[in-house]
Each structure stands twice: as C-alpha cells, then as structure tokens.
Design an enzyme around this catalytic site. Structure first.
Site, short mmCIF file in Angstrom:
data_model
loop_
_atom_site.label_atom_id
_atom_site.label_comp_id
_atom_site.label_asym_id
_atom_site.label_seq_id
_atom_site.Cartn_x
_atom_site.Cartn_y
_atom_site.Cartn_z
N LYS A 31 0.79 -1.24 0.00
CA LYS A 31 0.00 0.00 0.00
C LYS A 31 0.82 1.29 0.00
O LYS A 31 0.39 2.33 0.47
CB LYS A 31 -1.00 0.03 1.18
N TRP A 63 1.37 2.19 -8.79
CA TRP A 63 1.74 3.47 -9.39
C TRP A 63 3.16 3.38 -9.99
O TRP A 63 3.40 3.78 -11.13
CB TRP A 63 1.70 4.54 -8.30
N LYS A 70 -8.15 6.58 -3.06
CA LYS A 70 -8.14 8.04 -2.97
C LYS A 70 -6.89 8.64 -3.57
O LYS A 70 -6.92 9.73 -4.10
CB LYS A 70 -8.25 8.47 -1.50
N ALA A 123 0.44 8.64 -15.73
CA ALA A 123 0.69 8.15 -14.36
C ALA A 123 -0.07 8.96 -13.31
O ALA A 123 0.09 8.72 -12.12
CB ALA A 123 2.18 8.16 -14.07
N THR A 124 -0.90 9.90 -13.75
CA THR A 124 -1.68 10.64 -12.74
C THR A 124 -2.76 9.71 -12.20
O THR A 124 -3.17 8.75 -12.86
CB THR A 124 -2.37 11.89 -13.33
N MET A 135 -4.86 6.93 -14.38
CA MET A 135 -4.68 5.51 -14.08
C MET A 135 -6.01 4.86 -13.70
O MET A 135 -6.30 3.73 -14.06
CB MET A 135 -3.67 5.31 -12.95
N SER A 164 -4.83 3.00 4.00
CA SER A 164 -5.03 2.35 2.71
C SER A 164 -5.16 0.84 2.91
O SER A 164 -6.03 0.18 2.33
CB SER A 164 -3.84 2.68 1.81
N GLY A 172 2.33 2.46 -2.93
CA GLY A 172 2.48 3.02 -4.27
C GLY A 172 3.09 2.04 -5.26
O GLY A 172 3.69 2.45 -6.27
N THR A 173 2.91 0.75 -5.01
CA THR A 173 3.49 -0.28 -5.90
C THR A 173 2.92 -0.18 -7.31
O THR A 173 3.67 -0.10 -8.29
CB THR A 173 3.17 -1.69 -5.35
N HIS A 195 7.48 -7.26 -2.28
CA HIS A 195 7.38 -6.72 -0.92
C HIS A 195 8.43 -7.37 -0.01
O HIS A 195 8.36 -7.24 1.21
CB HIS A 195 6.00 -7.03 -0.32
P1 A3P Z 1 -5.11 4.76 -1.25
O1 A3P Z 1 -5.75 3.50 -0.75
O2 A3P Z 1 -4.69 5.67 -0.13
O3 A3P Z 1 -5.92 5.46 -2.27
P2 A3P Z 1 -0.07 -0.27 -3.62
O4 A3P Z 1 -0.07 -0.18 -5.09
O5 A3P Z 1 1.29 -0.38 -3.02
O6 A3P Z 1 -1.02 -1.32 -3.15
O7 A3P Z 1 -0.61 1.13 -3.07
C1 A3P Z 1 -1.95 1.49 -3.25
C2 A3P Z 1 -2.12 2.95 -2.96
O8 A3P Z 1 -1.49 3.73 -4.01
C3 A3P Z 1 -3.61 3.34 -2.96
O9 A3P Z 1 -3.74 4.36 -1.96
C4 A3P Z 1 -3.77 3.87 -4.39
O10 A3P Z 1 -4.88 4.70 -4.58
C5 A3P Z 1 -2.46 4.64 -4.54
N1 A3P Z 1 -2.16 4.99 -5.94
C6 A3P Z 1 -2.13 4.18 -7.02
N2 A3P Z 1 -1.88 4.89 -8.14
C7 A3P Z 1 -1.73 6.18 -7.76
C8 A3P Z 1 -1.46 7.41 -8.46
N3 A3P Z 1 -1.31 7.45 -9.78
N4 A3P Z 1 -1.38 8.54 -7.72
C9 A3P Z 1 -1.53 8.51 -6.39
N5 A3P Z 1 -1.80 7.39 -5.68
C10 A3P Z 1 -1.89 6.23 -6.35
#
Ligand code: A3P
Length: 291
Positions: free
Chosen positions: A46, A51, A252, A220-221, A225, A131, A48-49, A101
């Site tokens: 959680k 992303w 979010k 990537a915004t 996405m 998250s 930003g993987t 991870h």
């Molecule tokens: P939230 O649950 O706070 O929205 P992971 O990919 O490691 O599981 O992390 C997931 C978190 O990254 C989620 O957070 C997700 O919304 C956020 N995320 C994914 N893509 C994103 C982006 N382009 N910009 C900002 N946050 C992003």
C-alpha cells in the site's frame, strides 16, 4: 483479526500471503535467474506499488506509452514472489521490471553485486495503515477487520502481509549500502510527479524525449490511471474477488487521508511508536498534502 494463519504464513520471520505466493520462489531465492539489468520496485504493501509499476512500464515500454499494446501492468512488471500464471519470467525481454514486498534479507544474494537496480518506494505509515485497512476489507484474500483500532493493532504487531512496517523500511535503509538502491517517497511523487519521473529516469540511466516524458507523466496521474483498464486493476479485482463491488484498488490516491480515520488517541500512540522506531533514520516523511 484472529485468523492470520488462514491468510498468512511465516517464512524466516516474514509474513507472506498464503494464497498467492510461490513457495518455490520463496524457498529457493538464490536459485532464481537474475539478470544484471533487472529492475526491482520494492515496497511495503500500500505504498504506491501499482503506481510505480505503471511509471516504470511507461518508461520502458513504447507500446504501453503509445497505447499500441494492451497488456496489464501487472504482467509488464510482475510480482517476483507471486504465482504468475500469465508470465514466464525467463521469457520476459530485458530489462525486466519486477516488484516485490520482500524484506532486504530475503532477496537473492546476487543483488549485492549492485548491478540490479532497486527502487524503494515508501509512504507515510499512517496513510499506509489507512489504505491497508480499506484494502484488507475489500479483497477476500486478506483478513477483514471490523475497526481501524483492530487493524492498527495487527499492523503495529506486524500480523499482516509484509510484517512490521518499521522493520521493512529500517532493514532496507540500514542495508542500503549493500545494494544499488534509490529511495523515493509516495508523497514526493504525488507533489511533484514530473520531478519524480525525472529522478527515476536518472537512476535507471534512461533518457526520454520531452514528448515521451509528457506521456509518462500524463498517464501516471491518479485520475488517468483510474480510468485506464490496463492500470486500474479492475480485471484483477474480478479475478481475485472482492467483498463488495464499489471498492476500487485506486481508492483516494492522496496524502493525509489518515486524518479522516485515526482518532486523536490513535494518532498520538502512533506518533510515539513512530518516533521510537525511526530514530536515526533520516528519511523525510510528509503527512499532509499542504506540507
Ligand atoms: P489509497 O488507498 O490511499 O488510495 P499499492 O499499489 O502499493 O497497493 O498502493 C496502493 C495505494 O497507491 C492506494 O492508496 C492507491 O490509490 C495509490 N495509488 C495508485 N496509483 C496512484 C497514483 N497514480 N497517484 C496517487 N496514488 C496512487
């Protein structure tokens, strides 16, 4: 959260998700084929993987950047330790992008030759917790919890996939000199996506034209996405199953949502534990969008 054993298994002090981890990879880490030009995205869950998978696959794959190919990012940058029925690691073209991870002490020893590039993405742990709480309640592979308090206890005790957040980041940071690693925060990416993509390109020694750079940043915004079927994990959501239809993987995507979930008391407890555990770790943390 009393049923961890149903969802998790522990291997050398680290909790894996029972249903999707490849025991063959985990138990034979040093036998995995690693190429010098492999790139690894390392995260605690959680943080930003997805992303970063998107950013790296946009940087490396023209077909993804130009929309000429329709392959999920989960297949372009697969999880190293998961069973990936759709991906044959050996057949992936170089440079291969993986995410993981894993804690620092479980990655293949060959990483210490410093050729493999590692991008460690970290996020302020109150937003990680928030998250993670929502995600665990959404995805049926994870144990649901009835309150933030219950989840926070499990998170702080490390009774979740990824184990203890503090151990994960401290371990990687304290052993950073053993690896070819760059640390970058989710919050930096959120506040300055272009600058962060530039930093990532510089670490990867990858030069992009101005147009290609624009294309990476645009796609990537969060909003883009969320509406991109290759990046929003909607198909994967269907595949692995969720407890409700409304929840989304890209929830979010902001900084500071923890303020809507932690009570004053929980926040103060968290701060005390954070300060005790993160002494001597000079990484910068951003807790609020307006900071
Ligand atoms: P939230 O649950 O706070 O929205 P992971 O990919 O490691 O599981 O992390 C997931 C978190 O990254 C989620 O957070 C997700 O919304 C956020 N995320 C994914 N893509 C994103 C982006 N382009 N910009 C900002 N946050 C992003």
């Amino acid at each position: 959260m009393d049923n961890q054993d149903e969802y998790l298994f522990n291997f050398r002090g680290y909790n894996f998700l029972r249903s999707i981890v490849s025991m063959n990879i985990v138990e034979n880490m040093d036998d995995q084929e690693i190429r010098d030009d492999d790139v690894f995205i390392v995260t605690y869950p959680k943080s930003g993987t997805v992303w970063t998978q998107q950013i790296l696959s946009l940087i490396y794959f023209d077909g993804h950047r130009n929309n000429t190919e329709n392959i999920q990012i989960a297949e372009r940058a697969p999880f190293f330790e998961y069973k990936s029925p759709n991906v044959d690691f050996a057949k992936m073209p170089s440079p291969r992008i993986f995410c993981t991870h894993l804690p620092y002490y479980l990655v293949p020893k060959v990483f210490k030759n410093k050729k493999v590039k590692i991008l460690y993405i970290y996020r302020n742990p109150k937003d990680v917790l928030t998250s993670y709480f929502h995600y665990s309640n959404l995805v049926i592979l994870f144990e649901a919890s009835n309150s933030v308090e219950t989840f926070m206890q499990a998170f702080l005790d490390g009774r979740v996939l990824g184990s203890n957040w503090f151990d994960h980041i401290r371990g990687w940071y304290e052993h950073r000199n053993d690896f070819n690693i760059m640390f970058l925060s989710y919050e930096d990416m959120k506040k300055d996506l272009r600058g962060s993509v530039l930093k990532i390109c510089s670490f990867l020694e990858k030069e992009l034209s101005k147009e290609d750079m624009e294309a990476v940043v645009r796609q990537a915004t969060f909003q883009n996405m969320k509406s991109d079927p290759r990046a929003n994990y909607d198909d994967i959501k269907k595949e692995i199953g969720t407890r409700n239809n409304e929840g989304t993987f890209l929830r979010k995507g902001t900084i500071g949502d923890w303020k809507h979930h932690l009570t004053v008391d929980q926040n103060e407890r968290f701060d005390r534990i954070f300060n005790r555990n993160m002494k001597n770790i000079p990484l910068k943390f951003i807790w609020d969008m307006n900071e």
